[in-house]
Design a protein around this motif. Sequence first.
Motif, PDB file in Angstrom:
ATOM      1  N   ALA A 107     -16.574  92.198  76.650  1.00  0.00           N
ATOM      2  CA  ALA A 107     -17.602  92.757  75.994  1.00  0.00           C
ATOM      3  C   ALA A 107     -17.736  93.509  77.245  1.00  0.00           C
ATOM      4  O   ALA A 107     -17.942  94.617  77.690  1.00  0.00           O
ATOM      5  CB  ALA A 107     -18.188  92.091  75.641  1.00  0.00           C
ATOM      6  N   HIS A 111     -17.022  97.659  78.110  1.00  0.00           N
ATOM      7  CA  HIS A 111     -18.463  98.086  78.353  1.00  0.00           C
ATOM      8  C   HIS A 111     -18.243  99.574  80.063  1.00  0.00           C
ATOM      9  O   HIS A 111     -18.363 100.476  79.237  1.00  0.00           O
ATOM     10  CB  HIS A 111     -19.442  97.534  78.078  1.00  0.00           C
ATOM     11  N   GLN A 142     -21.412  91.605  70.161  1.00  0.00           N
ATOM     12  CA  GLN A 142     -21.307  92.407  71.075  1.00  0.00           C
ATOM     13  C   GLN A 142     -20.023  92.968  71.171  1.00  0.00           C
ATOM     14  O   GLN A 142     -19.979  94.236  71.367  1.00  0.00           O
ATOM     15  CB  GLN A 142     -21.888  92.355  72.512  1.00  0.00           C
TER      16      GLN A 142
END
Length: 343
Positions: A107, A111, A142
């Motif tokens: 995650a 990101h 997430q």
Amino acid sequence: MASVISLATARRQFLTNVRQDGMINGPRLIVYASTEIHVCITKALELLGFGSKSMHFISVDKNFCINTDELRQTIEDDRNNGLLPFCIVGCAGTVNSGAFDNLVELASIAHKEKMWFHIDGAFGALVILDPERCHLVQGIEQADSLAFDFHKWLHCPYDAGCVLIRDGAHLSSTFSVHQSYLAATEHGCAGDKPWFCDLGTELSRQFRALKVWFTLKEHGIKKLGKKIADNCQQAQYLVSLLSNYEDFIQIIRPVTLNVVNFRLEPNELDRSNDKLIDEFNNELLADIQISGIAIASTTRFCNRLYIRVCIVSHRCTFEDFDIFVAGLLKCYRLRLRSLQQSE
């Protein structure tokens, strides 16, 4: 289908005009996943027009989890080569071994790289219902999209898949249509909002959610989580039984979840001959199935064939695995005797 919906939604965020223009003259979008990923991801890419070459496979470590250092380097190399990395797929319980990728780290990479983060939860995502093992799916919250099945570890009849999309607006912008014969009215009784045909590929669809609702209402998530925990404990019990024969039974470790992989390597055969040992195990599995003891399957690790036991039944007991191992050993001896006599 959950994978198709997830990747189509992801694609729409990177190619905003894809519904009108298709993928003609667009950038080459690349998806990243471990070599242990389920084949449904590749099939989804083919159906959506990406092509299987858009999947860049990343190697796994000794625990069959994605190599995140290699992932970072591959993303950087692809960008330098003019490709557009757009999606990372994490595994929450691989079908082969029940392994979990580091979802928190994936995650973070997604990101940082401004990529879509999809999780293939198959059956492993539902381990979140087991208090002792829910840490395995840390980071699952997430995800931009998550796909898993109710017809595996929630014991619902086929078929009952599920897809969760973080931002409902993304889903609607990918699939919604506006036709006069599908128009909603303020006081009409034709259907509630939203129309489900605006949330996926199907215009006409059966009421799959009903059997899921009944299962949850009848048993509750605590009892369902207990059955998931039971299956994991039964997997460890099976390992303990097989470990008594480690002079000729090789077990793939670690056993994290409910999947146990092993192969028999008889001392009476040439154990260096992988093809011969593969054939022996394949025939042994057929013997087990024909005997009616259990329905196991096969898979491959390091290009070697293993017998795969995936425990998802709420009816399983520890005694079942005593019976299974006893039957396995009986079939093993008969198969070995048959080979020796044929020589």
